[in-house]
Design an enzyme around this catalytic site. Structure first.
Site, short mmCIF file in Angstrom:
data_model
loop_
_atom_site.label_atom_id
_atom_site.label_comp_id
_atom_site.label_asym_id
_atom_site.label_seq_id
_atom_site.Cartn_x
_atom_site.Cartn_y
_atom_site.Cartn_z
N HIS A 1 -8.73 4.29 4.90
CA HIS A 1 -8.19 5.42 5.66
C HIS A 1 -9.25 6.46 5.98
O HIS A 1 -8.99 7.41 6.69
CB HIS A 1 -7.04 6.07 4.89
N CYS B 1 0.84 -1.19 0.00
CA CYS B 1 0.00 0.00 0.00
C CYS B 1 0.87 1.24 0.00
O CYS B 1 2.09 1.14 -0.11
CB CYS B 1 -0.95 0.00 1.19
N1 GLN Z 1 -1.73 -7.03 7.79
C1 GLN Z 1 -1.58 -5.66 8.13
C2 GLN Z 1 -2.91 -5.12 8.65
O1 GLN Z 1 -3.91 -5.51 8.18
C3 GLN Z 1 -1.14 -4.82 6.96
C4 GLN Z 1 -0.92 -3.38 7.34
C5 GLN Z 1 -0.31 -2.49 6.27
O2 GLN Z 1 -0.34 -2.77 5.11
N2 GLN Z 1 0.24 -1.36 6.63
O3 GLN Z 1 -2.95 -4.30 9.52
ZN ZN Z 2 -1.74 -1.76 3.70
#
Ligand code: GLN
Ligand code: ZN
EC number: 2.1.1.14
Length: 761
Positions: free
Chosen positions: A697, A646
């Site tokens: 988000h 991400c």
């Molecule tokens: N597995 C993590 C979560 O779901 C991934 C977090 C992330 O990509 N920053 O929180």
């Molecule tokens: Zn993420």
């Protein structure tokens, strides 16, 4: 004998005990008024200046402080305030400022926050300046003037820090899609006026930060630099220190050396060799500021190396400084209480880094006491490098014996997916989530109680088991196909693993600002990494025992663990990354042996580890990809490897993403409305992809139609058999009601797709 002054390019703002964070958050909640917030801010500035001077700084920067972000401060300084936010700003500049930083919903107004992104290759995030059609600039110099006046009133020789005009424009975006550099001529008069204003207010020097000089530049950039600095040279200006950092000037060295300023700062930690390259290019009257201790890491510096660099620069050297602003390191090591063994003697935070510079300056001036301390520092550093704590012979042996075949899956994707399908029996368009479910107040409270010893191990365990089972029931009720255990036992996705691996240490006061009031406490990777025992197997097995559908194992990938830690500097990052990968490989195999059929290895930081210069990309992508594959590739064909990414634009590294050869990748795309998939069209990526269908988000819950539209868009470029349906990241920051509503709509959207596919068949 060389007389040289000690300074910094900037100091951490948040406070050793995160005082600014507390002040900001209570102001935002309405528990504290603006005057109280400003008083805390002024108090922190004064404390930090005094601390720097006490540690040995001869001069200090000012205007390096910010209530939220220095790039936002600079946009506001030149009145680059979007029309949408102007009224809020005119009503009250402080709440207008925070509206730009964080958005504002108050019944009367509904304002979006500016976009946020990473500051160069750091984990600090800045707000992206937004320039509008017909953008004009004018000066709102109250902030730098107030901070200069505050410092001068304390009797300090303070140098205002300004983000340079070219970097400012290059970091910004025009809403009409045009090239922000075209705005340079409009910006320069305001910039020149600022310099004159600061001079009139008593500034002897200004520091103009142009970190973009460490990037690949094109002819237009170079022309912009010349035009900008020529114009500033005409201004009635204090003396200018042009600060470059985060890397070598490289092919921009001649350009930077010849820009008309009085002094140039070089990052001699990332690029010690550039001193030799730059010296012959400098005009006779140009002074240097030497960045000789690392502003990006927490180890004590090699002061002998610093000393010889300073000697080499000779008469030109006017300042000794950290390589870049100290924003990226914690404030004061003295506060650390719980660092194990000799670690504390090996480390330096902002304050200690200034002390190191003082020693070098002392030794240069022929001060015998400084020379003695320098010898002591050298032996402390040598002790670290020779320490048996850094080395684990077994790990080294196993890594040396690792064969290239260990970084490849046994069979190609088509064979693997057939076996995985037999085992997992998933419908078309399978639904899943990224891993975490809401970390509610109760979850955080139980963790805190356990940590404080008020909740015993058995009680905490029972609490977590209950949360996990509830979370599985929720996912089953929603009709999700591949479940997760919810990550309730994890505080942070890197810390959780670091705490269980050898080679990592944790600090109590190692806070670094990530953005605004958000801080992180990066683990300290000091030695060889090994996994004494399984880290996640128990929870994954527990969850799988309590669910009929497959439950994904959930790991943080080697590159992300490396990227979000303070990393040892006595071996290449690539070597440390491979060690982490080897430890994760053992974990992956243990998960497989425990019957876990799908294992996700998150690499959200893969993109941000990319070097600043394109020429350095292939080498990084090669070792980063190899590390991921070393961790992932031990499993049999029927075990499905997922990865997640991400925070980034992946278009320019799509080949490297594909080369990870994960069976399924979930990737953030919802904010860019699937634009990312263009890259996959060109590339014809064959494996499974879950382009996130909604933005986690934001508290906003999108409806089924909105997600269906995104999925239809994805199907324009992907095969139906490739497409997974999932949110764009983990759900830990959200509340249950939104999560339920959004996932319900998401599952319906997948069902709708399946029906449409059946109707077509
Ligand atoms: N597995 C993590 C979560 O779901 C991934 C977090 C992330 O990509 N920053 O929180
Ligand atoms: Zn993420």
């Amino acid at each position: 004998m060389i007389m040289i002054s000690v300074t910094t390019l900037g100091f951490p703002r948040i406070g050793a005990r995160r005082e600014l964070k507390q002040a900001l958050e209570s102001f935002w909640k309405g528990d504290r008024d603006a005057a109280a917030l400003q008083a805390t801010a002024a108090g922190l500035r004064e404390r930090h200046w005094r601390l720097a001077v006490a540690a040995g700084a001869d001069s200090v920067p000012c205007n390096d402080f910010s209530l939220y972000d220095h790039v936002l401060d600079t946009a506001v300084l030149f009145d680059a305030i979007p029309a949408s936010h102007r009224a809020a700003f005119e009503d009250d500049p402080l709440s207008g400022y925070f509206a730009l930083a964080r958005g504002l919903q108050d019944g009367r107004r509904d304002l979006r926050a500016l976009e946020m992104t990473k500051w160069f290759d750091t984990n600090y995030h800045y707000l992206v300046p937004q320039f509008e059609p017909g953008q004009r600039f004018s000066l709102r110099a109250d902030k730098p003037l107030a901070e200069l006046a505050q410092a001068r009133a304390l009797g300090l020789d303070a140098r205002p820090v300004l983000l340079g005009p070219v970097t400012l424009l290059k970091l910004g975006k025009r809403t009409d899609g045009g090239d922000p550099r075209e705005l340079l001529d409009a910006l320069l008069p305001a910039y020149a006026e600022l310099l004159a204003t600061l001079k009139a207010a008593g500034a002897q020097w200004v520091q103009i930060d142009e970190p973009a000089l460490a990037l690949d530049l094109d002819d237009a950039d170079r022309a912009a630099y010349r035009r900008a600095f020529d114009a500033l040279a005409e201004a009635d200006s204090p003396q200018r220190l042009l600060a470059t950092y985060f890397g070598a000037l490289g092919d921009n060295a001649a350009l930077a050396a010849q820009l008309p300023v009085e002094a140039l700062h070089l990052d001699l930690v990332r690029a010690p060799q550039q001193l030799e390259a730059v010296l012959p290019l400098l005009p006779a009257d140009r002074a240097l500021s030497l960045g000789v201790v690392d502003g990006r890491n927490i180890w004590r510096a090699d002061l002998d190396a610093a000393l010889s660099l300073a000697r080499r620069a000779g008469e030109r050297a006017r300042w000794l400084a950290p390589s870049c602003s100290l924003l990226h390191v914690p404030t004061d090591l003295e506060l650390e209480r719980k660092l194990p063994g000799p670690l504390k003697q090996w480390m330096a935070y902002a304050k200690q880094k200034i002390e190191e510079l003082r020693l070098v300056a002392g030794a240069l001036a022929g001060d015998a006491a400084a020379e003695g301390e320098l010898a002591q520092a050298a032996s402390a550093r040598a002790a670290r490098l020779a320490s048996p704590l850094l080395r684990n012979a077994q790990v080294r042996k196993r890594l040396a014996a690792a064969e290239p075949a260990m970084t490849r899956r046994a069979s190609a994707y088509p064979q693997r997916i057939a076996l995985q399908q037999q085992r997992l029996k998933l419908p078309l368009f399978p639904t899943t989530t990224i891993g975490s479910f809401p970390q509610t107040a109760q979850v955080r409270q139980a963790r805190a109680e356990h940590k404080a010893g008020r909740l015993d191990d058995a009680g905490y365990r029972a609490f977590l088991e209950n949360e996990t089972v509830q979370c599985l029931r929720e996912q089953e009720a929603l009709g999700i196909d591949v479940l997760v255990h919810g990550e309730f036992e994890r505080n942070d996705m890197v810390e959780y693993f670091g705490e269980q691996l050898d080679g990592f240490a944790f600090t109590s006061h190692g806070w670094v600002q990530s953005y605004g009031s958000r801080c992180v406490k990066p683990p300290v990777l000091f030695g060889d990494v090994a996994r004494p025992r399984p880290m996640t197997v128990e929870w994954s097995r527990f969850a799988q025992d309590h669910a009929a559908k497959p439950v994904k194992g959930m790991l943080t990938g080697p590159v992300t663990i490396l990227q979000w830690s303070f990393v040892r500097d006595d071996q290449p990052r690539a070597d440390s990354c491979r060690q982490i990968a080897l430890a994760l490989r053992e974990e992956v195999l243990d998960l497989e042996a425990a019957g876990i059929a799908a294992i996700q290895i998150d690499e959200p930081a893969l993109r941000e580890g990319l070097p600043l210069r394109r020429a350095d990309w292939p080498a990084y992508l090669a070792w980063a990809g190899e590390s991921f594959r070393l961790a992932a590739s031990g499993v049999g064909d029927a075990t499905q490897i997922h990865t997640h990414m991400c925070y980034a634009e992946f278009n320019d590294i799509i080949d490297a993403v594909a080369a990870l050869d994960a069976d399924v990748i979930s990737i953030e795309t919802s904010r860019s409305r699937m634009e990312l998939l263009d890259a996959f069209v060109r590339y014809r990526y064959p494996n499974g992809i879950g382009p996130g269908v909604y933005d986690i988000h934001s508290p906003r819950v999108p409806d089924e139609a909105e997600m269906r539209e995104l999925l239809d868009k994805a199907l324009d470029v992907l095969e139906p058999a490739q497409l997974w349906v999932n949110p764009d990241c983990g759900l830990k920051t959200r509340g249950w009601p939104e999560v339920r509503a959004a996932l319900r709509a998401m599952v319906s959207a997948a069902q709708g797709l399946r029906e449409a596919a059946r109707a077509e068949a």
